[in-house]
Scaffold this active site. Structure first.
Site, PDB file in Angstrom:
ATOM      1  N   ASN A 103       0.781  -1.196  -0.040  1.00  0.00           N
ATOM      2  CA  ASN A 103       0.086  -0.203   0.071  1.00  0.00           C
ATOM      3  C   ASN A 103       0.900   1.259   0.005  1.00  0.00           C
ATOM      4  OD1 ASN A 103      -2.343   1.701   0.107  1.00  0.00           O
ATOM      5  ND2 ASN A 103      -2.630   1.548   2.180  1.00  0.00           N
ATOM      6  N   HIS A 152       1.303   5.394   0.912  1.00  0.00           N
ATOM      7  CA  HIS A 152       0.772   6.382   2.127  1.00  0.00           C
ATOM      8  C   HIS A 152       1.595   7.679   1.785  1.00  0.00           C
ATOM      9  CE1 HIS A 152      -0.685   8.032   5.722  1.00  0.00           C
ATOM     10  NE2 HIS A 152       0.639   8.333   6.309  1.00  0.00           N
ATOM     11  N   ALA A 212      -1.565  -5.597  10.193  1.00  0.00           N
ATOM     12  CA  ALA A 212      -2.815  -5.535  10.737  1.00  0.00           C
ATOM     13  C   ALA A 212      -3.049  -3.997  11.308  1.00  0.00           C
ATOM     14  CB  ALA A 212      -2.977  -6.591  11.878  1.00  0.00           C
ATOM     15  N   ASP A 218      -1.094   1.956   8.489  1.00  0.00           N
ATOM     16  CA  ASP A 218       0.048   2.526   8.114  1.00  0.00           C
ATOM     17  C   ASP A 218       1.373   1.989   8.860  1.00  0.00           C
ATOM     18  OD1 ASP A 218      -1.579   3.550   5.917  1.00  0.00           O
ATOM     19  OD2 ASP A 218      -1.812   5.529   7.164  1.00  0.00           O
TER      20      ASP A 218
END
Length: 205
Positions: A112, A114, A147, A150
């Site tokens: 991901n 950020h 979990a 960020d």
């Protein structure tokens, strides 16, 4: 075989488009090291899905509101993604937190972006938080999802200098430009070298 990538989206899909453009025949006449094999979304009718459809890529949509509870949505999302047998799953502006079932299936190959230099300014308002804090340099991070919010091990980062006249919008636009470059470069490198995670350290190759 190219690295099989599934991309999850929620909005306009500029990161997705960067991945598609970078893997196109203009960049790789003999074939790219990765291929986006499917694009999933948490809501219908968004530009990111239209981008995928124009590129001839399979799409699917799972709205949280269509399921009795969040775990059922997470299970359906997991099943749909697994059906495309991805080597890597990229959250590209995907605005939902995936759950335990998804992480159990794709942990270690789920990444991901950020819009801050992690671990600074986690959450949904990172560019605004950076401006409010008065930092002189911010940027973007690509990380392996865990979990937390960020908090995962860092794959790549890129710095962006904060200008004196920046607004949240102008700063965020420059961050997004670097974010696209960082994401494409990292996915290309993952496709060629692979990566492993030891504690908080990510090693390519």
């Amino acid at each position: 075989m190219p690295l099989r990538v599934v991309v999850l989206v929620s909005g306009s899909g500029t990161n997705l488009q960067a991945l598609l453009d970078a893997a196109g025949p203009a960049a790789y006449p003999d074939g790219a090291p990765y291929a986006v094999v499917a694009v999933g979304a948490d809501r219908p009718g968004i530009e990111a899905l239209a981008r995928a459809e124009r590129a001839g890529i399979s799409t699917f949509t799972h709205r949280v509101s269509d399921f009795a509870h969040r775990a059922a949505w997470d299970a359906a999302l997991t099943e749909s993604v697994a059906g495309f047998e991805p080597d890597l799953v990229v959250l590209a502006g995907f605005l939902k937190l995936v759950g335990d079932t998804f992480l159990a299936s794709f942990g270690g190959r789920l990444v991901n972006t950020h819009p801050a230099l992690s671990p600074a300014f986690p959450g949904m308002h990172a560019p605004a938080d950076a401006l409010a804090y008065g930092v002189k340099v911010t940027g973007c991070t690509l990380f392996v999802v865990d979990a937390g919010v960020d908090t995962g091990p860092i794959l790549a980062q890129a710095a962006v200098v904060v200008q004196e006249d920046d607004t949240v919008e102008t700063l965020h636009e420059r961050i997004k430009t670097e974010e696209r470059r960082m994401l494409v470069g990292a996915v290309e490198r993952i496709a060629r070298e692979g990566f492993s995670v030891e504690g908080r350290t990510v090693r390519f190759g």
